[in-house]
Scaffold this motif. Structure first.
Motif, PDB file in Angstrom:
ATOM      1  N   ASP A 122      -1.315 -23.737 -28.708  1.00 50.79           N
ATOM      2  CA  ASP A 122      -2.687 -23.429 -29.108  1.00 50.79           C
ATOM      3  C   ASP A 122      -2.857 -21.904 -29.115  1.00 50.79           C
ATOM      4  O   ASP A 122      -2.412 -21.227 -28.197  1.00 50.79           O
ATOM      5  N   ASN A 174     -10.584 -31.429 -18.481  1.00 48.51           N
ATOM      6  CA  ASN A 174      -9.188 -31.856 -18.631  1.00 48.51           C
ATOM      7  C   ASN A 174      -8.199 -30.887 -17.991  1.00 48.51           C
ATOM      8  O   ASN A 174      -6.999 -30.965 -18.241  1.00 48.51           O
ATOM      9  N   CYS A 185     -10.458 -18.866 -28.235  1.00 50.53           N
ATOM     10  CA  CYS A 185     -10.762 -19.233 -26.856  1.00 50.53           C
ATOM     11  C   CYS A 185     -12.107 -19.950 -26.755  1.00 50.53           C
ATOM     12  O   CYS A 185     -12.258 -20.909 -25.994  1.00 50.53           O
ATOM     13  N   LYS A 186     -13.069 -19.485 -27.521  1.00 50.12           N
ATOM     14  CA  LYS A 186     -14.377 -20.147 -27.523  1.00 50.12           C
ATOM     15  C   LYS A 186     -14.256 -21.568 -28.049  1.00 50.12           C
ATOM     16  O   LYS A 186     -14.868 -22.512 -27.524  1.00 50.12           O
ATOM     17  N   ASP A 187     -13.439 -21.742 -29.094  1.00 50.43           N
ATOM     18  CA  ASP A 187     -13.215 -23.075 -29.644  1.00 50.43           C
ATOM     19  C   ASP A 187     -12.511 -23.965 -28.626  1.00 50.43           C
ATOM     20  O   ASP A 187     -12.845 -25.146 -28.476  1.00 50.43           O
ATOM     21  N   TYR A 188     -11.545 -23.382 -27.903  1.00 45.10           N
ATOM     22  CA  TYR A 188     -10.828 -24.144 -26.877  1.00 45.10           C
ATOM     23  C   TYR A 188     -11.802 -24.604 -25.796  1.00 45.10           C
ATOM     24  O   TYR A 188     -11.760 -25.753 -25.352  1.00 45.10           O
ATOM     25  N   GLU A 189     -12.677 -23.704 -25.374  1.00 46.70           N
ATOM     26  CA  GLU A 189     -13.657 -24.046 -24.349  1.00 46.70           C
ATOM     27  C   GLU A 189     -14.623 -25.114 -24.848  1.00 46.70           C
ATOM     28  O   GLU A 189     -15.000 -26.022 -24.105  1.00 46.70           O
ATOM     29  N   THR A 190     -15.012 -25.007 -26.115  1.00 50.37           N
ATOM     30  CA  THR A 190     -15.930 -25.998 -26.682  1.00 50.37           C
ATOM     31  C   THR A 190     -15.274 -27.371 -26.738  1.00 50.37           C
ATOM     32  O   THR A 190     -15.873 -28.382 -26.377  1.00 50.37           O
ATOM     33  N   ARG A 191     -14.005 -27.391 -27.176  1.00 47.70           N
ATOM     34  CA  ARG A 191     -13.291 -28.659 -27.277  1.00 47.70           C
ATOM     35  C   ARG A 191     -13.056 -29.304 -25.922  1.00 47.70           C
ATOM     36  O   ARG A 191     -12.911 -30.514 -25.813  1.00 47.70           O
ATOM     37  N   HIS A 192     -13.007 -28.470 -24.893  1.00 49.08           N
ATOM     38  CA  HIS A 192     -12.749 -29.002 -23.560  1.00 49.08           C
ATOM     39  C   HIS A 192     -13.989 -28.937 -22.670  1.00 49.08           C
ATOM     40  O   HIS A 192     -13.888 -28.994 -21.446  1.00 49.08           O
ATOM     41  N   SER A 193     -15.141 -28.773 -23.284  1.00 51.34           N
ATOM     42  CA  SER A 193     -16.429 -28.796 -22.573  1.00 51.34           C
ATOM     43  C   SER A 193     -16.502 -27.782 -21.466  1.00 51.34           C
ATOM     44  O   SER A 193     -16.958 -28.065 -20.360  1.00 51.34           O
TER      45      SER A 193
END
Length: 563
Positions: free
Chosen positions: A506, A351, A194-202
């Motif tokens: 994901d 996004n 989830c942290k990676d998802y948030e990072t990828r989506h700013s």
């Protein structure tokens, strides 16, 4: 005293009904680490105990409240259901259909292996898949089997027994499997995903809001210096000098006079401007270069926060990053996005896609909010008044259509009045999202129809089945519970592997999608808690809308298959 109490309940069965609700809701509110029996199971168990007193309640009572409940369910998920079958939600909708098939097939196979009758099979299905509403459609289907009256009664009495025995693990077990066991089986670090998802989506952590002393957005006053970089610029040009944040000039004081600002307002030296934007930008960026002024009158800007129901075709399917560039977004800040029947909070990411039926909590200057609302949809302000004419007409129309019977090769096919009410809710709920000028039902009313409607139905079922409950539990209890564990676990494991390797979701939204397809809100709560993020909710709403509809209908299908 006990004899008087028993005689009174037998004479006035409505008292027994309300007593069941009182006990059920009181006991159901207690939880341990987020898990509990819930109001439905507690009401059922209370009703079964009270039913030992030999109380008779007209079956018409449960029919009335069940129609009300099913309409409320359809009304709530209608917008998401329609969107779920559209192209943008097709993968999640298709996944939900596959999971629902697992949830039907596994209990059917287990019921056949264990040799359970139709009533026990329907109760096993309802309890293990935690879909209480299916018992209403199963009841209608059993009544149409043409069995002798005593056999029909025995079959119907077996259903709440099987439901009560299997529901507890169906709820608690689903949460543990999806939130704790599932990530380990698939080798996923959910929090990291989830942290990676948030990072990828700013994504940025959203704090503040109602009940907090800290606010994400603030309004401050600054004096424009003679050599300031914004002298001679329009308000929109000055706002563009802070490219990585949304800041807006709301009003300004010039020569002692306060004026409202527009995008074309030209700034002059000496103007005192009321600037709204993220607190960190106002403090860390502008605070170092501009002179902050204490001007209470200037800062007394009429502002509000309002929930706006999205109906715009132009905004449907657009990402927030696109919408932020539109003229309607000037001066408006997005505080929260709520989606679906369960009011899932959707993360605010660049996004993140907006859909019709979403509820956006907007904050800003009152005139900007009014202008934006005109372009976005409909201001869904709180109200205590429900459109009862709409509710009555919609349920009547749906029930009339559902009552029609179509004979194909000698086999009578019908939605039943209950199925018709559900379909009516789906259709009119969707129409309400597109044209919200009619059919307003306050959230408190929807909750009453949803929760109390179902629990009155459950209470009548429990009271009616009470006399045969103890004997049935002794006969089927332990083995039924163990079969229930399998019927709960197998579909969830199949769902997780299907979502990960066939649909390639994901990891951050995978378990939310599984929880939605199985309509287990308790699991979603544990998943987001384990993930320390609301990102899994992105996979919950579309799958929930599809799952809630199909799993309810399966109550009728499982009777047809097992019978």
């Amino acid at each position: 005293m006990f004899e008087w109490f028993t005689a009174t309940l037998q004479k006035y069965p409505e008292i027994a009904l309300f007593l069941s609700l009182a006990i059920g809701y009181f006991v159901g509110k207690f939880t341990y680490k987020g898990l509990g029996l819930g109001a439905v199971t507690s009401t059922l168990l209370a009703a079964v105990v009270i039913g030992q007193l030999g109380i008779v309640i007209s079956p018409n009572v449960k029919s009335v409240f069940f129609l009300m409940f099913l309409f409320a369910v359809g009304y709530g998920v209608g917008p998401q259901f329609v969107r779920g079958i559209a192209s943008d939600g097709l993968p999640q909708a298709a996944f939900a259909v596959v999971v629902c098939i697992y949830c039907l097939a596994v209990p059917v196979i287990i019921a056949m292996l264990a040799g359970y009758d139709v009533g026990s099979a329907a109760g096993l299905y309802a309890g293990t898949q935690t879909i209480s509403a299916s018992m209403g459609l199963a009841t209608d289907a059993i009544n149409r089997l043409g069995m002798p009256a005593d056999q029909t009664a025995t079959t119907l009495n077996a259903m709440p027994i099987a439901y009560a025995v299997t529901y507890i693990f169906g709820t608690a077990g689903s949460a543990v499997i999806l939130a704790l066991i599932g990530p380990r089986l698939l080798g996923i670090d959910l929090a990291a995903a989830c942290k990676d998802y948030e990072t990828r989506h700013s994504a940025a952590a959203e704090l503040g809001g109602a009940g907090s002393a800290w606010h994400r957005f603030e309004l401050r006053a600054y004096r424009i210096k003679p050599d300031g970089p914004v002298v001679g610029l329009t308000a929109s040009q000055a706002e563009a000098l802070v490219p990585n944040a949304r800041v807006f000039i709301e009003r300004f004081r010039r020569n002692g006079t306060i004026q409202e600002a527009t995008a074309e307002t030209t700034l002059q030296a000496g103007d005192i401007v009321a600037l709204v934007g993220p607190r960190d930008v106002l403090v860390d960026v502008l605070g170092r270069e501009a002179e902050e002024i204490n001007d209470p009158e200037l800062l007394n800007v009429p502002a509000e926060g309002v929930d706006v129901y999205v109906t715009s075709k132009e905004l449907d399917g657009k990402q927030l990053s696109e919408i932020a560039k539109l003229p309607l977004a000037r001066g408006i800040f997005l505080r929260k996005i709520v989606r679906g029947a369960t009011a899932a909070v959707i993360p605010i990411l660049p996004n993140t896609t907006i859909h019709r039926g979403d509820i956006l909590t907007l904050v800003g200057r009152s005139k900007d909010i009014a202008a934006a609302t005109t372009n976005i949809g409909y201001a869904d302000r709180a109200t205590d008044v429900a459109d009862v004419a709409f509710i009555g007409a919609a349920i009547t129309l749906g029930a009339l259509i559902g009552s029609l019977v179509l004979n194909i090769a000698g086999v009578p096919l019908t939605l039943s009045t209950a199925g018709g009410a559900l379909i009516a809710g789906l259709v009119f709920g969707w129409l309400r999202s597109v044209h919200p000028t009619f059919g307003r039902i306050p959230s408190s009313t929807v909750w009453f129809m949803n929760s109390v409607g179902l629990n009155i139905f459950i209470a009548v079922v429990g009271i009616s089945a009470g006399p045969g409950f103890v004997a049935g539990l002794k006969e089927l209890g332990i083995s039924l519970f163990l079969w229930g564990v399998l019927a709960t676990t197998i579909p969830l494991i199949l769902a997780m592997y299907t979502g990960r390797y066939l649909f390639k979701f994901d990891p951050a939204i995978l378990f939310g999608a599984c929880a939605g397809a199985r309509t287990t809100t308790a699991a979603l709560g544990m998943i987001t808690d384990s993930a320390k993020s609301q990102v899994p909710a992105l996979g919950y709403t579309v799958t929930y809308a599809i799952g809630n509809t199909l799993l309810t209908i399966w109550g009728m299908v499982i009777v047809m298959l097992v019978a």
